[in-house]
Design a protein around this motif. Sequence first.
Motif, PDB file in Angstrom:
ATOM      1  N   GLY A   1       0.820  -1.218   0.000  1.00  0.00           N
ATOM      2  CA  GLY A   1       0.000   0.000   0.000  1.00  0.00           C
ATOM      3  C   GLY A   1       0.847   1.257   0.000  1.00  0.00           C
ATOM      4  N   ILE A   2       1.881   1.264   0.831  1.00  0.00           N
ATOM      5  CA  ILE A   2       2.777   2.428   0.866  1.00  0.00           C
ATOM      6  C   ILE A   2       3.479   2.580  -0.486  1.00  0.00           C
ATOM      7  N   GLY A   3       3.902   1.472  -1.061  1.00  0.00           N
ATOM      8  CA  GLY A   3       4.566   1.522  -2.364  1.00  0.00           C
ATOM      9  C   GLY A   3       3.660   2.077  -3.447  1.00  0.00           C
ATOM     10  N   MET A   4       2.402   1.655  -3.441  1.00  0.00           N
ATOM     11  CA  MET A   4       1.455   2.174  -4.431  1.00  0.00           C
ATOM     12  C   MET A   4       1.233   3.672  -4.223  1.00  0.00           C
ATOM     13  N   ALA A   5       1.075   4.081  -2.965  1.00  0.00           N
ATOM     14  CA  ALA A   5       0.899   5.508  -2.684  1.00  0.00           C
ATOM     15  C   ALA A   5       2.142   6.302  -3.087  1.00  0.00           C
ATOM     16  N   ALA A   6       3.317   5.742  -2.834  1.00  0.00           N
ATOM     17  CA  ALA A   6       4.557   6.412  -3.232  1.00  0.00           C
ATOM     18  C   ALA A   6       4.634   6.552  -4.749  1.00  0.00           C
TER      19      ALA A   6
ATOM     20  N   ILE B   1       5.498  -0.665   9.478  1.00  0.00           N
ATOM     21  CA  ILE B   1       5.599   0.095   8.230  1.00  0.00           C
ATOM     22  C   ILE B   1       7.027   0.157   7.691  1.00  0.00           C
ATOM     23  N   ASN B   2       7.927  -0.665   8.211  1.00  0.00           N
ATOM     24  CA  ASN B   2       9.323  -0.543   7.796  1.00  0.00           C
ATOM     25  C   ASN B   2       9.800  -1.659   6.858  1.00  0.00           C
ATOM     26  N   PHE B   3       8.883  -2.363   6.215  1.00  0.00           N
ATOM     27  CA  PHE B   3       9.254  -3.454   5.324  1.00  0.00           C
ATOM     28  C   PHE B   3       9.510  -2.876   3.931  1.00  0.00           C
ATOM     29  N   VAL B   4      10.680  -2.280   3.777  1.00  0.00           N
ATOM     30  CA  VAL B   4      11.038  -1.558   2.557  1.00  0.00           C
ATOM     31  C   VAL B   4      11.011  -2.444   1.307  1.00  0.00           C
ATOM     32  N   PRO B   5      11.446  -3.714   1.359  1.00  0.00           N
ATOM     33  CA  PRO B   5      11.330  -4.520   0.136  1.00  0.00           C
ATOM     34  C   PRO B   5       9.895  -4.598  -0.393  1.00  0.00           C
ATOM     35  N   ALA B   6       8.910  -4.721   0.486  1.00  0.00           N
ATOM     36  CA  ALA B   6       7.515  -4.766   0.042  1.00  0.00           C
ATOM     37  C   ALA B   6       7.100  -3.427  -0.554  1.00  0.00           C
ATOM     38  N   VAL B   7       7.620  -2.340  -0.010  1.00  0.00           N
ATOM     39  CA  VAL B   7       7.323  -1.009  -0.561  1.00  0.00           C
ATOM     40  C   VAL B   7       7.826  -0.928  -2.002  1.00  0.00           C
ATOM     41  N   PHE B   8       9.055  -1.374  -2.226  1.00  0.00           N
ATOM     42  CA  PHE B   8       9.623  -1.296  -3.566  1.00  0.00           C
ATOM     43  C   PHE B   8       8.932  -2.252  -4.534  1.00  0.00           C
ATOM     44  N   VAL B   9       8.581  -3.444  -4.093  1.00  0.00           N
ATOM     45  CA  VAL B   9       7.853  -4.369  -4.968  1.00  0.00           C
ATOM     46  C   VAL B   9       6.470  -3.795  -5.280  1.00  0.00           C
ATOM     47  N   GLY B  10       5.784  -3.310  -4.265  1.00  0.00           N
ATOM     48  CA  GLY B  10       4.473  -2.698  -4.486  1.00  0.00           C
ATOM     49  C   GLY B  10       4.536  -1.526  -5.442  1.00  0.00           C
ATOM     50  N   ALA B  11       5.566  -0.709  -5.292  1.00  0.00           N
ATOM     51  CA  ALA B  11       5.738   0.438  -6.193  1.00  0.00           C
ATOM     52  C   ALA B  11       6.061  -0.035  -7.606  1.00  0.00           C
TER      53      ALA B  11
ATOM     54  N   VAL C   1       5.318  -2.876  -9.094  1.00  0.00           N
ATOM     55  CA  VAL C   1       4.121  -3.448  -9.712  1.00  0.00           C
ATOM     56  C   VAL C   1       3.192  -2.329 -10.160  1.00  0.00           C
ATOM     57  N   PHE C   2       3.011  -1.339  -9.303  1.00  0.00           N
ATOM     58  CA  PHE C   2       2.106  -0.233  -9.636  1.00  0.00           C
ATOM     59  C   PHE C   2       2.600   0.519 -10.864  1.00  0.00           C
ATOM     60  N   PHE C   3       3.891   0.817 -10.914  1.00  0.00           N
ATOM     61  CA  PHE C   3       4.448   1.483 -12.100  1.00  0.00           C
ATOM     62  C   PHE C   3       4.221   0.630 -13.345  1.00  0.00           C
ATOM     63  N   GLY C   4       4.412  -0.685 -13.215  1.00  0.00           N
ATOM     64  CA  GLY C   4       4.196  -1.572 -14.353  1.00  0.00           C
ATOM     65  C   GLY C   4       2.758  -1.540 -14.839  1.00  0.00           C
ATOM     66  N   VAL C   5       1.827  -1.633 -13.895  1.00  0.00           N
ATOM     67  CA  VAL C   5       0.410  -1.602 -14.265  1.00  0.00           C
ATOM     68  C   VAL C   5       0.078  -0.271 -14.934  1.00  0.00           C
ATOM     69  N   MET C   6       0.516   0.822 -14.341  1.00  0.00           N
ATOM     70  CA  MET C   6       0.196   2.140 -14.887  1.00  0.00           C
ATOM     71  C   MET C   6       0.865   2.381 -16.236  1.00  0.00           C
ATOM     72  N   SER C   7       2.022   1.813 -16.436  1.00  0.00           N
ATOM     73  CA  SER C   7       2.773   2.078 -17.669  1.00  0.00           C
ATOM     74  C   SER C   7       2.375   1.175 -18.832  1.00  0.00           C
ATOM     75  N   TYR C   8       1.942  -0.042 -18.544  1.00  0.00           N
ATOM     76  CA  TYR C   8       1.788  -1.014 -19.623  1.00  0.00           C
ATOM     77  C   TYR C   8       0.401  -1.610 -19.784  1.00  0.00           C
ATOM     78  N   ILE C   9      -0.533  -1.248 -18.918  1.00  0.00           N
ATOM     79  CA  ILE C   9      -1.870  -1.834 -19.032  1.00  0.00           C
ATOM     80  C   ILE C   9      -2.865  -0.732 -19.413  1.00  0.00           C
ATOM     81  N   PRO C  10      -3.448  -0.860 -20.596  1.00  0.00           N
ATOM     82  CA  PRO C  10      -4.407   0.145 -21.057  1.00  0.00           C
ATOM     83  C   PRO C  10      -5.584   0.280 -20.082  1.00  0.00           C
TER      84      PRO C  10
END
Length: 172
Positions: free
Chosen positions: A67-72, A112-122, A124-133
């Motif tokens: 969630g934090i990654g997506m918000a970031a 809230i300090n699980f930084v690897p999950a933040v980066f994976v979440g972010a 994935v979100f960038f991928g969805v936003m960039s490549y999925i119509p």
Amino acid sequence: MNAKKYLPIALFIGLQACVLQALDQTICASIPPLAAGGGWISFQAWAMYFLGGCTPKGGVRALIGYGIGMAASIAIMVGGGALGTLGFWAMPVILLILVPVILYLDIAPEMINFVPAVFVGAGVFFGVMSYIPGATFANAFAGEGVYCVIGLAFGFVTIAFRGWYEKKYVNQ
């Protein structure tokens, strides 16, 4: 543990992967913008459950991190757009500003300090936003969230089965 005793664990995880793929193919059309499938997100979240320590608490930490990654990611995209007059440098500059802030999560309270999950979440979100119509901030956030929860649940089931199996058949 020898190969013979490990076989039921491997088969169970294979069965889970089969079920996850069937579930994805069944529900994906109803989870926009991931109508082509989002099981890949679940498989990443499943692995994140293990990285988080194989506990329900670690799973919740992973979900919060996603969630934090997506918000970031949203903040980075909006901020990059706001710096659009910088042209080529808009995204590099917003990343220079926001990534260090995000990295301070490493010293934040445990949930809230699980930084690897933040980066994976972010990521994935960038991928969805960039490549999925048809991806929007809202439907990408919701879709990724659904698939993340599914993957974390599969991670929980994997560990529960393995613990039960080892206690009953391996560590007698």
